[in-house]
Design a protein around this motif. Structure first.
Motif, PDB file in Angstrom:
ATOM      1  N   THR A 102       0.877  -1.164   0.000  1.00 49.77           N
ATOM      2  CA  THR A 102       0.000   0.000   0.000  1.00 49.77           C
ATOM      3  C   THR A 102       0.918   1.218   0.000  1.00 49.77           C
ATOM      4  OG1 THR A 102      -0.049   0.056   2.391  1.00 49.77           O
ATOM      5  CG2 THR A 102      -1.789  -1.170   1.306  1.00 49.77           C
ATOM      6  N   VAL A 103       0.458   2.312  -0.584  1.00 44.31           N
ATOM      7  CA  VAL A 103       1.383   3.425  -0.803  1.00 44.31           C
ATOM      8  C   VAL A 103       1.692   4.200   0.479  1.00 44.31           C
ATOM      9  CG1 VAL A 103       0.741   3.698  -3.203  1.00 44.31           C
ATOM     10  CG2 VAL A 103      -0.445   5.028  -1.479  1.00 44.31           C
ATOM     11  N   SER A 104       1.067   3.804   1.595  1.00 46.54           N
ATOM     12  CA  SER A 104       1.434   4.504   2.816  1.00 46.54           C
ATOM     13  C   SER A 104       2.599   3.820   3.537  1.00 46.54           C
ATOM     14  CB  SER A 104       0.223   4.628   3.742  1.00 46.54           C
ATOM     15  OG  SER A 104      -0.504   3.439   3.738  1.00 46.54           O
ATOM     16  N   LYS A 105       2.917   2.599   3.119  1.00 47.91           N
ATOM     17  CA  LYS A 105       4.050   1.891   3.732  1.00 47.91           C
ATOM     18  C   LYS A 105       5.023   1.508   2.629  1.00 47.91           C
ATOM     19  CE  LYS A 105       2.817  -0.717   7.869  1.00 47.91           C
ATOM     20  NZ  LYS A 105       2.646  -2.084   8.376  1.00 47.91           N
ATOM     21  N   THR A 106       6.052   2.326   2.418  1.00 51.52           N
ATOM     22  CA  THR A 106       6.962   2.024   1.322  1.00 51.52           C
ATOM     23  C   THR A 106       8.391   1.902   1.839  1.00 51.52           C
ATOM     24  OG1 THR A 106       7.306   4.357   0.875  1.00 51.52           O
ATOM     25  CG2 THR A 106       5.549   3.296  -0.337  1.00 51.52           C
ATOM     26  N   THR A 107       9.195   1.112   1.124  1.00 54.25           N
ATOM     27  CA  THR A 107      10.612   0.988   1.469  1.00 54.25           C
ATOM     28  C   THR A 107      11.419   1.422   0.257  1.00 54.25           C
ATOM     29  OG1 THR A 107       9.818  -1.148   2.243  1.00 54.25           O
ATOM     30  CG2 THR A 107      12.099  -0.592   2.739  1.00 54.25           C
ATOM     31  N   PHE A 108      12.395   2.280   0.484  1.00 48.36           N
ATOM     32  CA  PHE A 108      13.204   2.779  -0.622  1.00 48.36           C
ATOM     33  C   PHE A 108      14.142   1.686  -1.131  1.00 48.36           C
ATOM     34  CE2 PHE A 108      16.917   5.107  -2.298  1.00 48.36           C
ATOM     35  CZ  PHE A 108      16.273   5.832  -3.279  1.00 48.36           C
ATOM     36  N   VAL A 109      14.184   1.483  -2.450  1.00 46.33           N
ATOM     37  CA  VAL A 109      15.087   0.460  -2.986  1.00 46.33           C
ATOM     38  C   VAL A 109      16.012   1.018  -4.068  1.00 46.33           C
ATOM     39  CG1 VAL A 109      13.599  -1.507  -2.503  1.00 46.33           C
ATOM     40  CG2 VAL A 109      13.351  -0.314  -4.664  1.00 46.33           C
ATOM     41  N   GLY A 110      16.052   2.322  -4.223  1.00 48.15           N
ATOM     42  CA  GLY A 110      16.942   2.892  -5.237  1.00 48.15           C
ATOM     43  C   GLY A 110      16.488   2.551  -6.641  1.00 48.15           C
ATOM     44  N   ILE A 111      17.452   2.254  -7.530  1.00 44.89           N
ATOM     45  CA  ILE A 111      17.073   2.005  -8.924  1.00 44.89           C
ATOM     46  C   ILE A 111      16.888   0.518  -9.202  1.00 44.89           C
ATOM     47  CG2 ILE A 111      18.104   4.125  -9.828  1.00 44.89           C
ATOM     48  CD1 ILE A 111      20.406   2.243 -10.843  1.00 44.89           C
ATOM     49  N   ASP A 112      16.812  -0.293  -8.153  1.00 48.53           N
ATOM     50  CA  ASP A 112      16.604  -1.738  -8.314  1.00 48.53           C
ATOM     51  C   ASP A 112      15.467  -2.059  -9.265  1.00 48.53           C
ATOM     52  OD1 ASP A 112      18.605  -2.579  -6.754  1.00 48.53           O
ATOM     53  OD2 ASP A 112      17.341  -3.863  -5.475  1.00 48.53           O
ATOM     54  N   ASN A 113      14.340  -1.357  -9.080  1.00 45.93           N
ATOM     55  CA  ASN A 113      13.162  -1.630  -9.893  1.00 45.93           C
ATOM     56  C   ASN A 113      13.458  -1.427 -11.368  1.00 45.93           C
ATOM     57  OD1 ASN A 113      11.601  -2.234  -7.704  1.00 45.93           O
ATOM     58  ND2 ASN A 113      10.839  -0.137  -7.462  1.00 45.93           N
ATOM     59  N   TYR A 114      14.194  -0.373 -11.672  1.00 39.75           N
ATOM     60  CA  TYR A 114      14.495  -0.078 -13.072  1.00 39.75           C
ATOM     61  C   TYR A 114      15.410  -1.131 -13.670  1.00 39.75           C
ATOM     62  CZ  TYR A 114      12.050   4.301 -12.701  1.00 39.75           C
ATOM     63  OH  TYR A 114      11.065   5.223 -12.551  1.00 39.75           O
ATOM     64  N   ILE A 115      16.364  -1.611 -12.850  1.00 39.27           N
ATOM     65  CA  ILE A 115      17.253  -2.663 -13.346  1.00 39.27           C
ATOM     66  C   ILE A 115      16.416  -3.889 -13.695  1.00 39.27           C
ATOM     67  CG2 ILE A 115      19.136  -4.218 -12.691  1.00 39.27           C
ATOM     68  CD1 ILE A 115      20.177  -1.900 -10.916  1.00 39.27           C
ATOM     69  N   LYS A 116      15.470  -4.224 -12.810  1.00 41.62           N
ATOM     70  CA  LYS A 116      14.651  -5.422 -13.041  1.00 41.62           C
ATOM     71  C   LYS A 116      13.754  -5.258 -14.266  1.00 41.62           C
ATOM     72  CE  LYS A 116      14.801  -7.633  -8.593  1.00 41.62           C
ATOM     73  NZ  LYS A 116      14.732  -6.766  -7.420  1.00 41.62           N
ATOM     74  N   VAL A 117      13.332  -4.043 -14.543  1.00 40.83           N
ATOM     75  CA  VAL A 117      12.483  -3.817 -15.720  1.00 40.83           C
ATOM     76  C   VAL A 117      13.201  -4.280 -16.977  1.00 40.83           C
ATOM     77  CG1 VAL A 117      11.531  -2.041 -17.225  1.00 40.83           C
ATOM     78  CG2 VAL A 117      11.149  -1.912 -14.766  1.00 40.83           C
ATOM     79  N   PHE A 118      14.474  -3.919 -17.075  1.00 43.06           N
ATOM     80  CA  PHE A 118      15.182  -4.244 -18.306  1.00 43.06           C
ATOM     81  C   PHE A 118      15.696  -5.677 -18.317  1.00 43.06           C
ATOM     82  CE2 PHE A 118      15.130   0.363 -18.194  1.00 43.06           C
ATOM     83  CZ  PHE A 118      14.555   0.596 -19.433  1.00 43.06           C
TER      84      PHE A 118
END
Lengths: 421, 283
Positions: B41-57
């Protein structure tokens, strides 16, 4: 102008205050099953009249539960009671699940297995038990010269089905099995429910309850039952890709098919054929010892109490649930109006289930048959199910090989499991 | 009048601006913020840097979906615009029943994408069954052409209306001058009409390009990405990442995909606008 703006602002502030200053403790249930919405609303009203505790019931549209839950959780008035489908669903929501071990609720369960646990913490409580198998039209079976007792294992199921298929014109049916449709409204019967069979036998052989890497020991058996379904169906295997759940049900209701794989929840519609004309058979897949196999019984509906709600709301929610499963009104509503079979010890006597499929399951268990557990809550993800479903569809249509199903099942499991762990 | 506008502009502007900020700008900023986080849920978030973008590609399905979408966009943009323009030409000649035809061609646009998708699924599957060919959900080739047919059927009428408006605005004296100079009708079309309707071409190609690139409803209803994601377009891929996966990390990856998707759409649309704008002429 300024006056108007000031007035408008004042009004907004008043409304905001009014919205936050509501009653002390309240219950907000985000209900999963649209077909039982009216009963929950009525039950909530009765509870509020009795105790003064406001109970809000909101039902998510079919297939939209996760989305709705995500959105509702953001609100300041978030659901105090919601549900997850098992260990995989719990992985998403575990931070939001209040530990119910300290409450009275787990004590009402007839079997500890109906509590969804994480270590010693009780994160969820099952509230409905369902059963599935192959629903059969006994009238048509008799017409073909068989009784349900003739079907004792895969061999006999196959013999009966193939015989009916061969004589379908004479019997006035379109096929032995109603179409194993792979449209989104029906494919869960095969990529989830039927896929449970090889998983069940593998877990049983290995003595485990969940795994990160499935071996696929029983995939040949999965192929056998799938071949039987698609080759003895009301339509060509290539057409299954577009057949829907309604198509399949209608074929069975129109007595154009003798067998229909589905569960207790279908009783409401198939009972139109008359209770005396329907029965449910175990899904045999030619595994060793399957003569003693019963129907597939389990749950994928667990109540969870929201851990981030205020303590008084949590207490109110637990009290509400306790009332639902112990009071006359609550039990009558769940057992008779919602037609739920519950895992609670309080549902006895007049609140015992009346659904014939459920009674049949109980009877089989009493006769020493082993009910097949529901292992699909341990399937790694929806993605995995979709992969298996696509491969099954392509295999049925002849555009894909069985190897693709094996690969989606075994390799897909590992990939998906690793991604989420 | 001028004074009144100066005085009351906020009354006209602010409601729209507020709606735009609440409904678009704010969620957009949140979307970018969330693409760097892991969340349920968008009220509980954990910062992960650019990890998500790496996984996208690293996600092959996203790249596949991009190429499928690109092919689809190319074919549908060309087909829709060419056919719509030809229809517009035919229907600006003062033929009998022009209005009836215009209405008929425009009608499909009034039906929602999901409904169209299911209707066309039944139609196309019926045809494929009769021809003994694999159904839509079994062969990505048929899924692709099914989508093209569906999009053409839906969009041509709308684009046709824009082209008709453009063609009717071509000044009569220019056409007359061309005919006096002895231009054939083909020459008039290429040298006079086309340059004059360039603004319509800009807007129509922009609309078809972005619509095709962002296509979701029709894709979901017609093929739902089957078989095995081979007919899955970018928007559906993002939706699946977000909802069909369990585990907190997928929401962030889906969000990162959405940001990448946004940049792609913006980039492609700007390039297209640059090229078609250059060809526009002043009257």
């Amino acid at each position: 102008m300024k006056k108007i703006i000031a007035l408008a602002l004042a009004l907004v502030v008043c409304l905001a205050i009014a919205a936050t200053a509501c009653a002390d403790a309240s219950v907000y249930y985000l209900n999963f099953k649209p077909e039982q919405d009216a009963q929950w609303q009525a039950l909530a009203k009765v509870y509020t009249e009795k105790t003064g505790v406001p109970v809000t019931v909101v039902t998510a549209a079919s297939g939209q539960y996760e989305t709705t839950l995500m959105a509702e959780m953001e609100k300041s008035e978030c659901p105090t009671l919601f549900q997850v489908n098992g260990p995989v669903g719990l992985a998403n929501w575990t931070d939001y699940c209040y530990d119910l071990a300290g409450t009275a609720l787990p004590g009402y369960l007839t079997n500890e297995a109906f509590a969804l646990k994480e270590g010693d913490a009780v994160k969820g409580i099952a509230y409905v038990i369902e059963t599935y198998g192959i629903i059969a039209n006994t009238k048509l079976l008799a017409k073909a010269g068989y009784t349900p007792a003739d079907i004792k294992d895969f061999e006999s199921l196959k013999a009966v089905a193939e015989d009916i298929q061969a004589r379908k014109a004479e019997l006035g049916v379109d096929g032995a099995f109603s179409s194993a449709g792979m449209d989104g409204s029906s494919d869960w019967r095969f990529k989830t429910h039927l896929a449970n069979m090889p998983i069940y036998y593998e877990y049983k052989a290995d003595g485990i309850g969940t795994t990160g890497a499935i071996k696929g020991t029983y995939l040949d058996n999965y192929k056998k039952i799938w071949d039987l379904y698609i080759n003895n169906s009301t339509c060509e295997p290539a057409l299954l890709a577009s057949k829907t759940g309604d198509d399949s049900r209608n074929e069975f209701l129109a007595e154009k098919a003798v067998f229909f794989q589905n569960g207790t929840w279908e009783y409401g519609s198939v009972s139109a054929l008359g209770d005396e004309n329907i029965t449910m058979l175990p899904i045999y897949i030619d595994a060793e010892g399957e003569e003693a196999q019963g129907l597939c019984t389990g749950t994928e509906n667990y109540w969870c109490v929201n851990a981030i709600a205020d303590q008084e709301d949590i207490d109110a929610t637990v009290a509400f649930l306790e009332w639902v499963i112990t009071s006359d009104e609550g039990r009558a509503s769940m057992a008779k109006e919602m037609n739920f079979v519950t895992p609670f010890s309080t549902f006895t006597g007049e609140y015992a289930p009346t659904n014939p499929f459920v009674l049949l399951d109980a009877q089989m268990t009493a006769e020493g048959k082993n009910p097949v557990s529901w292992n699909f809550p341990t399937m790694p993800s929806e993605e995995w199910k979709n992969g298996v479903g696509s491969a099954l569809t392509a295999y049925a249509a002849g555009t894909g090989e069985w190897d693709a199903v094996v690969s989606a099942f075994v390799d897909g499991w590992k990939t998906e499991y690793d991604l989420t762990h | 009048m001028e004074n009144a506008i100066k005085k009351y502009w906020p009354v006209f502007l602010l409601p729209t601006l507020a709606a735009f900020i609440i409904g678009f700008i704010w969620p957009f900023i949140w979307g970018i913020y969330l693409s760097f986080h892991k969340f349920i849920t968008v009220s509980k978030t954990t910062f992960v840097g650019i990890d998500n973008y790496i996984k996208v590609f690293q996600d092959a399905t996203f790249v596949d979906a991009f190429w499928f979408t690109a092919r689809f966009t190319l074919v549908s943009t060309i087909l829709i615009n060419v056919i719509a323009f030809m229809l517009a030409l035919a229907l600006t000649r003062g033929l009998k029943g022009t209005n009836a035809f215009r209405t008929v061609f425009f009608l499909p646009n009034l039906i929602g994408g999901i409904v169209l998708g299911y209707i066309w699924q039944i139609l196309l599957n019926g045809i494929l069954t009769n021809l003994g060919l694999p159904l839509l959900a079994l062969d990505a080739k048929y899924g692709f052409w099914g989508l093209i047919i569906l999009m053409c059927w839906q969009q041509i009428g709308y684009m046709m209306i824009i082209y008709i408006a453009g063609l009717q605005n071509v000044p009569g004296d220019l056409l007359e001058a061309a005919s006096i100079d002895g231009a054939t009708s083909f020459q008039t079309l290429i040298k006079v009409k086309l340059p004059m309707v360039m603004p319509s071409i800009t807007i129509c190609s922009f609309l078809t390009l972005t619509n095709s690139f962002k296509l979701f409803d029709q894709n979901l209803a017609l093929t739902s990405g089957e078989p095995a994601k081979q007919s899955q377009m970018l928007a559906l891929n993002i939706y699946d990442t977000f909802y069909a996966r369990s585990g907190a990390q997928w929401k962030g990856i889906g969000q990162a995909k959405a940001v990448v998707f946004f940049l792609l759409v913006i980039g492609i649309a700007l390039i297209q606008l640059y090229f078609t704008r250059r060809k526009e002429v002043q009257q």
